[in-house]
Design a protein around this motif. Structure first.
Motif, PDB file in Angstrom:
ATOM      1  N   ARG A 126      26.998  11.214  -2.731  1.00 35.31           N
ATOM      2  CA  ARG A 126      26.981  11.300  -1.298  1.00 35.31           C
ATOM      3  C   ARG A 126      28.378  11.133  -0.714  1.00 35.31           C
TER       4      ARG A 126
ATOM      5  N   ASP B  92      26.036   9.306   6.267  1.00 33.87           N
ATOM      6  CA  ASP B  92      26.143   7.852   6.198  1.00 33.87           C
ATOM      7  C   ASP B  92      24.860   7.215   6.737  1.00 33.87           C
ATOM      8  N   GLY B  93      24.462   6.137   6.088  1.00 35.52           N
ATOM      9  CA  GLY B  93      23.234   5.448   6.521  1.00 35.52           C
ATOM     10  C   GLY B  93      22.010   6.053   5.873  1.00 35.52           C
TER      11      GLY B  93
ATOM     12  N   SER C 120      20.048   5.267   3.619  1.00 35.95           N
ATOM     13  CA  SER C 120      18.847   4.478   3.302  1.00 35.95           C
ATOM     14  C   SER C 120      17.876   4.504   4.491  1.00 35.95           C
TER      15      SER C 120
ATOM     16  N   ASN D 155      24.913  -7.565   9.857  1.00 36.73           N
ATOM     17  CA  ASN D 155      23.789  -7.894   8.984  1.00 36.73           C
ATOM     18  C   ASN D 155      23.778  -9.408   8.758  1.00 36.73           C
TER      19      ASN D 155
ATOM     20  N   TYR E 289      21.279  -4.409  15.363  1.00 34.66           N
ATOM     21  CA  TYR E 289      21.814  -3.939  14.080  1.00 34.66           C
ATOM     22  C   TYR E 289      20.870  -2.895  13.499  1.00 34.66           C
TER      23      TYR E 289
ATOM     24  N   GLY F 221      21.965  -0.773  10.883  1.00 28.75           N
ATOM     25  CA  GLY F 221      22.240  -0.630   9.448  1.00 28.75           C
ATOM     26  C   GLY F 221      22.685   0.783   9.114  1.00 28.75           C
ATOM     27  N   SER F 222      23.097   1.502  10.148  1.00 32.41           N
ATOM     28  CA  SER F 222      23.603   2.855  10.000  1.00 32.41           C
ATOM     29  C   SER F 222      24.894   2.856  10.834  1.00 32.41           C
ATOM     30  N   MET F 223      26.039   2.892  10.143  1.00 28.56           N
ATOM     31  CA  MET F 223      27.301   2.619  10.836  1.00 28.56           C
ATOM     32  C   MET F 223      27.521   3.529  12.044  1.00 28.56           C
TER      33      MET F 223
ATOM     34  N   PHE G  19      31.117  -4.619  16.348  1.00 26.51           N
ATOM     35  CA  PHE G  19      30.413  -4.308  15.096  1.00 26.51           C
ATOM     36  C   PHE G  19      31.218  -4.963  13.985  1.00 26.51           C
TER      37      PHE G  19
ATOM     38  N   LYS H 204      31.732  -4.178   2.492  1.00 25.98           N
ATOM     39  CA  LYS H 204      30.955  -3.078   1.887  1.00 25.98           C
ATOM     40  C   LYS H 204      31.533  -1.713   2.237  1.00 25.98           C
TER      41      LYS H 204
ATOM     42  N   GLU I 212      34.884   5.536   6.188  1.00 31.37           N
ATOM     43  CA  GLU I 212      34.072   4.759   7.135  1.00 31.37           C
ATOM     44  C   GLU I 212      35.007   3.944   8.054  1.00 31.37           C
TER      45      GLU I 212
END
Ligand code: AFP
Length: 373
Positions: A115, A156-157, A159, A247, A279, A281-283, A297, A309, A315
């Motif tokens: 990815r 990105d993100g 998940s 997070n 939050y 969890g997806s920048m 952030f 991370k 990013e």
């Protein structure tokens, strides 16, 4: 804003028109950046369309699955990667470039690289590839070098894909310093040397946010026109913000300054109201909200991940570039993020970015800790 007037606006500033206007301010410009950007935009449109029909087209789930016809399914992030690789390749002089590129990298392998792919693409048909899983860069014939390097995370993100949460593409563009002597150093440069950076968010609308080094502008995809239209001109992040984004599940492993800052967000002692926590969890989505509403952030270092991370090149740098261009700040815990000089293409870094005053507070906490050490 007068929404009625906006709805009847006929003088549409598309992203291409915007970049062409910018280009006309630089007499030496030959339109290469406009061509490059139009291919990035095409990649974003394709991914947007794929994201919108992900469930219907069975684009969610694991790569390697087969559909009822026995055809192999491509997971959305794999597909996005493939689309961007091809769109960027074709921004060169397509036919010869493809022939050359495929001479170096088997196309199937290319799709499987993962990815996080880093691509250098030059408008005169030169291309080098590096993937997250492949530590070595692949250089294409030096006789065909051009002038741009593009670093990007195509999706990105990821998940968040399977539950329909906003995800995005992040990109940054460098100019090659010496096209007769291209090495990995072309992208192992501080983020402040980027020529342009941006992201495209696939959310309730598809929004592309771009900076070419003179402010930040946001363009929204009009699905009926298939064009990105300027909807957020000259974005400025509020100087202070009421939202923090982190997070918190990692809190037990945070360092002192991060712990103190978040504690202060929740239990302010100066009479301020507590901040809200958001939050995703997806920048891309978390940064987009921060840019528009203000706040901070953070993805700090912790005991388990001393370098945080998030990846520096595709990013941390593009998002820090946008934040600074919008009047905010980006800090690693040690220095201005855009001053960081990466030594590895997939390097990670802690990051605190957002409203000017919020990042100032974090900087003060790290400075205080250093003084007591
Ligand atoms: P995925 O692409 O694996 O979903 O990771 C997303 C991401 O790189 C970035 O977009 C988020 O801000 C961050 O990771 C979220 O990480 P945590 O899940 O550890 O909070």
């Amino acid at each position: 804003m007068d929404h009625e007037a906006e709805a009847h606006r006929t003088d549409l500033m598309t992203i291409t028109r915007y970049v062409l206007n910018e280009q006309s301010r630089h007499q030496e410009s030959r339109g290469d950046f406009t061509i490059l950007l139009s291919h990035i935009v095409l990649g974003c449109k394709f991914v947007c369309s794929a994201v919108n029909k992900a469930g219907l087209a069975k684009l969610i789930g694991l790569a390697g699955e087969t559909n009822v016809q026995g055809e192999e399914q491509k997971k959305l992030d794999v597909l996005s990667n493939e689309v961007f690789v091809k769109a960027l390749i074709s921004s060169g002089r397509t036919v010869s470039l493809k022939a050359i590129l495929l001479g170096f990298v088997d196309p199937v392998l290319l799709i499987q690289l993962g990815r996080h792919v880093l691509i250098w693409i030059q408008s005169t048909s030169q291309c080098i590839l590096v993937s997250e899983e492949d530590e070595e860069a692949t250089f294409v014939d030096p006789s065909l070098r051009g002038k741009y390097c593009v670093v990007f995370d195509p999706l990105d993100g990821s998940s968040n894909i399977d539950c329909g949460v906003s995800i995005g593409t992040i990109f940054g563009v460098y100019m090659v310093k010496d096209k007769d002597n291209v090495t990995l150093d072309e992208v192992l440069q501080p983020g402040k040397n980027m020529l342009a950076a941006g992201y495209c968010m696939y959310g309730s609308s598809c929004t592309l946010v771009l900076s070419t080094g003179s402010g930040v502008n946001g363009f929204t995809l009009d699905p009926s026109l298939g064009e990105f239209i300027l909807t957020h001109p000259d974005i400025k992040i509020p100087k202070k913000g009421k939202i923090y984004s982190v997070n918190e599940g990692n809190a037990k492993n945070w360092d002192g300054p991060t712990t103190k800052y978040v504690e202060k967000c929740k239990f302010p002692k100066d009479g301020d109201s507590p901040k809200s926590l958001r939050y995703i969890g997806s920048m891309v989505a978390d940064v987009h909200r921060t840019l528009l509403y203000g706040g901070i952030f953070l993805y700090p270092a912790d005991k388990k991940s001393p370098n945080g991370k998030l990846r520096v090149l595709y990013e941390v740098f593009p998002m820090s570039f946008l934040m600074e261009q919008a009047g905010g700040q980006a800090f690693t815990g040690k220095q201005r993020a855009l001053d960081l000089v990466p030594t590895k293409i997939h390097q990670r870094s802690p990051i605190f970015l957002g409203s000017y005053d919020e990042v100032e507070e974090i900087k003060a906490l790290y400075a205080a800790e250093e003084n007591t050490a």
